[in-house]
Every structure is written in C-alpha cells, then in structure tokens.
Design an enzyme around this catalytic site. Structure first.
Site, PDB file in Angstrom:
ATOM      1  N   GLY A  40     -53.901 -21.584 -11.290  1.00 45.15           N
ATOM      2  CA  GLY A  40     -53.623 -20.205 -10.391  1.00 45.15           C
ATOM      3  C   GLY A  40     -52.390 -20.616  -9.438  1.00 45.15           C
ATOM      4  N   TRP A  43     -52.208 -20.492  -2.449  1.00 44.58           N
ATOM      5  CA  TRP A  43     -52.917 -21.619  -2.090  1.00 44.58           C
ATOM      6  C   TRP A  43     -52.756 -22.565  -3.511  1.00 44.58           C
ATOM      7  CZ3 TRP A  43     -54.703 -24.480   1.265  1.00 44.58           C
ATOM      8  CH2 TRP A  43     -55.989 -25.092   1.179  1.00 44.58           C
ATOM      9  N   GLY A  89     -62.810 -24.163   3.343  1.00 43.44           N
ATOM     10  CA  GLY A  89     -62.574 -24.487   4.786  1.00 43.44           C
ATOM     11  C   GLY A  89     -61.274 -23.638   5.379  1.00 43.44           C
ATOM     12  N   LYS A 131     -67.421 -14.710   5.089  1.00 48.11           N
ATOM     13  CA  LYS A 131     -66.247 -14.917   6.232  1.00 48.11           C
ATOM     14  C   LYS A 131     -64.987 -14.025   5.650  1.00 48.11           C
ATOM     15  CE  LYS A 131     -62.615 -17.211   4.080  1.00 48.11           C
ATOM     16  NZ  LYS A 131     -61.041 -16.903   4.352  1.00 48.11           N
ATOM     17  N   THR A 166     -59.938 -17.214  10.025  1.00 47.87           N
ATOM     18  CA  THR A 166     -59.760 -15.914   9.260  1.00 47.87           C
ATOM     19  C   THR A 166     -59.764 -14.767  10.203  1.00 47.87           C
ATOM     20  OG1 THR A 166     -60.757 -17.029   7.234  1.00 47.87           O
ATOM     21  CG2 THR A 166     -60.147 -14.880   7.037  1.00 47.87           C
ATOM     22  N   LYS A 197     -51.392  -7.034  -2.345  1.00 47.99           N
ATOM     23  CA  LYS A 197     -51.989  -8.422  -1.940  1.00 47.99           C
ATOM     24  C   LYS A 197     -53.492  -8.551  -2.144  1.00 47.99           C
ATOM     25  CE  LYS A 197     -48.290  -9.945   1.100  1.00 47.99           C
ATOM     26  NZ  LYS A 197     -47.816 -10.422   2.485  1.00 47.99           N
TER      27      LYS A 197
END
Length: 329
Positions: A10, A14, A135, A190, A247, A275
C-alpha cells in the site's frame, strides 16, 4: 528478527510513512503499490507528491508494482484499505512463506461479512502469523520524525515484543499488546465516531459539544468492547482513547473531514472528495454488530443513518439531544 526483510503493501500516505520507518537503519524495504504509474513516480521523484508533498522517501525504500517483489520478505505490513484487504491478501498468498508475519495496519471492518481484518487475513493467508498495528498517528507527522506512539498487538507476546523492537525508532515508539481484538475494535470504531465529531465541527457546535461527543463516543466503544470481551485497558490506551482523541480533533483526519463536509450539506459520496474515509464503510457493520449484542451506540447509529440518507445532520443532532436522561455510568 533485526535482519528481517520488510515489505509494505500500500503506497498511500500511511504506507509511505511506515516504509520510511521500516527503512530506518536498513535497506531493501519494498513499498508495493497497485498503480504502476504511481509507483514509477515514487521511484523517480523519491517523494509521494500526491499524499505527502515535500517529504522525501527514505533511501532504503524500493517502490514496486510487482507483488512477487515481496516474496523474500519475512515481515509484511498491510496498509491497503480495509475493504481491499481480502483481494490483495488473496493475490499475495502464493508469494508468502510459511511463518512470515503479516502486520495489519488498516482500521476497519469488512462490509457484508462483518469480519475484522485479522479474520480476513487468517482466512486468506493461513500460513502467516498475524499482528495489528494501530494508534494515534498521522502519516505526515511520522514522515517528519515527530514523536509518535502506537500499539502493536499479537496473540503471542514474544512475537509482539520482537516486532516492536524491529520497527521502533527514536521518534516512532511501539507498545506491545496481546489483545488483538481490542486493538482492532478501537481502530475501527474511532473512525465512525470521528465522522460525528466532524459534523459537530461543521455545524459550529463548539468545543464543549465536541468534548461531550468524544466522551460519550468513548462510552459507546467501552460498551461494545465489553460485549466482545476485550480488555478495558486496551480501549483506554493508545489504540482506543488515544486514537479517538486524535481523530476527533483534527481536520487532518479524513473521517473528521468527511463529517465536516456532510455538515455543510454535501452528499456522502461527494463529501469524500476522492479521499478514503474508512469510517464510511465501517459504520453499518459496527451498528449491525452492536444490535446483535444488544449494545446501544446511538452516536454511531446516527452516523450510519446520515451516510445512508435516512436522516440529515440536523435530525441526528435533535435525536441525540432528545434522548432520555440517564445516569452516566
């Protein structure tokens, strides 16, 4: 394990950030991306200009669009979107050696099957050992070398310890856990709650409302976690409360930004602005799982109802404010 060959699946923001972390003090870290033109640009420009402009790709990172290039890796980091995880892992399976470690870095629940990512990977990659990394972390912060702490979970504590030692750097600190499900649940939930926080921001409801929403959202997470038998301390740690606070408090979060766009009147699909916001896919699965277990998660339910067009943002706010008064605990 210090000599382990590492590959990252990926090549988004990130994935690029984690590849840079993995390349600290080592070379030959494969960064796989599914779009050849994007991978070619990474190799040529040594920078992910679309996702992380101005932040260089580490010298030890080798971009590749060929899945076979990860065959020599003994540690693989899966940083593809949650809804694409099964397809990518299925294609990857012939190239993974028995006993290799697959670290899940996506935060979500598979639509339709309602499988956690560890279940998806276990089904498609039975020869691998599974771990989860989650995290409070923004890719740009990690690439800039800003202090970041996350959780890495594996059922085998010794494996978790060795992986933390492998990937930790001076500025990227990993804490180990054996509560795989707790870490996954915190990361998935979250994202949904962050959409709600973004809606509150978009409606200018104020800092007090945001704080209340985070606290009550965390209460939902704790109730749902209890139904899964996860550890309370996991949800109170980095991968639960820590990630929730980050977040729900920054427009850098795609889920928060989605909520803010929805609050301004944009339709769910248009509000993503191209996105990925994992919470938009996870909301329905989270609500279905909670209902099966008899757990009330009204904030997540409101997010799901807005995303599916059953109510609008104002109706959701009204419904939440008019809920019966009750004891906090």
């Amino acid at each position: 394990m210090t000599q382990a060959r590492i590959a990252v699946l990926g090549a988004g923001a990130w994935g690029t950030a984690l590849a840079n972390v993995a390349a600290t003090g080592r070379s030959g870290v494969v960064l796989w991306g599914h779009r050849p033109e994007h991978v070619a640009a990474l190799a040529r420009e040594r920078e992910n200009r679309a996702a992380l402009p101005g932040l260089p790709l580490a010298a030890g990172v080798a971009p590749s669009a060929d899945l076979a290039s990860v065959a020599a890796a003994s540690v693989l980091l899966g940083v593809v979107p949650a809804q694409a995880m099964r397809e990518v892992v299925r294609r990857l399976a012939p190239h993974v050696s028995p006993g290799a470690v697959f670290i899940i870095c996506a935060k979500g629940i598979e639509r339709g099957t309602r499988r956690f990512m560890s279940e998806v990977v276990a089904e498609e990659l039975p020869q691998a050992q599974i771990a989860v990394l989650s995290g409070p972390s923004f890719a740009a912060d990690v690439c800039r070398g800003l202090p970041t702490a996350v959780t890495l979970a594996a059922e085998d504590e010794e494996l978790a310890r060795r992986l933390c030692e492998l990937l930790s750097t001076r500025s990227f600190r990993l804490y180990r856990s054996t509560d795989l499900r707790g870490v996954e649940l915190g990361g998935a939930a979250k994202n949904v709650l962050a959409i709600a926080a973004g809606m509150a921001e978009g409606r200018a409801l104020g800092a007090s409302a945001r704080a209340a929403l985070i606290a009550r959202g965390f209460a939902e997470l704790m109730r749902l976690g209890k139904s899964f038998g996860v550890r309370q301390e996991t949800l109170m740690g980095l991968s639960g409360l820590g990630d929730l606070v980050l977040t729900c408090g920054s427009a850098q979060s795609r889920n928060f930004a989605l909520g803010a766009a929805l609050a301004s009147g944009e339709a769910p699909l248009a509000a993503t602005h191209g996105k990925l916001a994992e919470g938009a896919f996870t909301a329905a699965a989270l609500v279905e799982m909670a209902r099966e277990r008899g757990v009330e998660i009204p904030i997540a339910e409101a997010v799901d109802a807005i995303l599916t067009g059953r109510i609008d943002v104002d109706q959701a706010i009204e419904a939440l404010l008019m809920r019966p008064l009750k004891a906090e605990a």
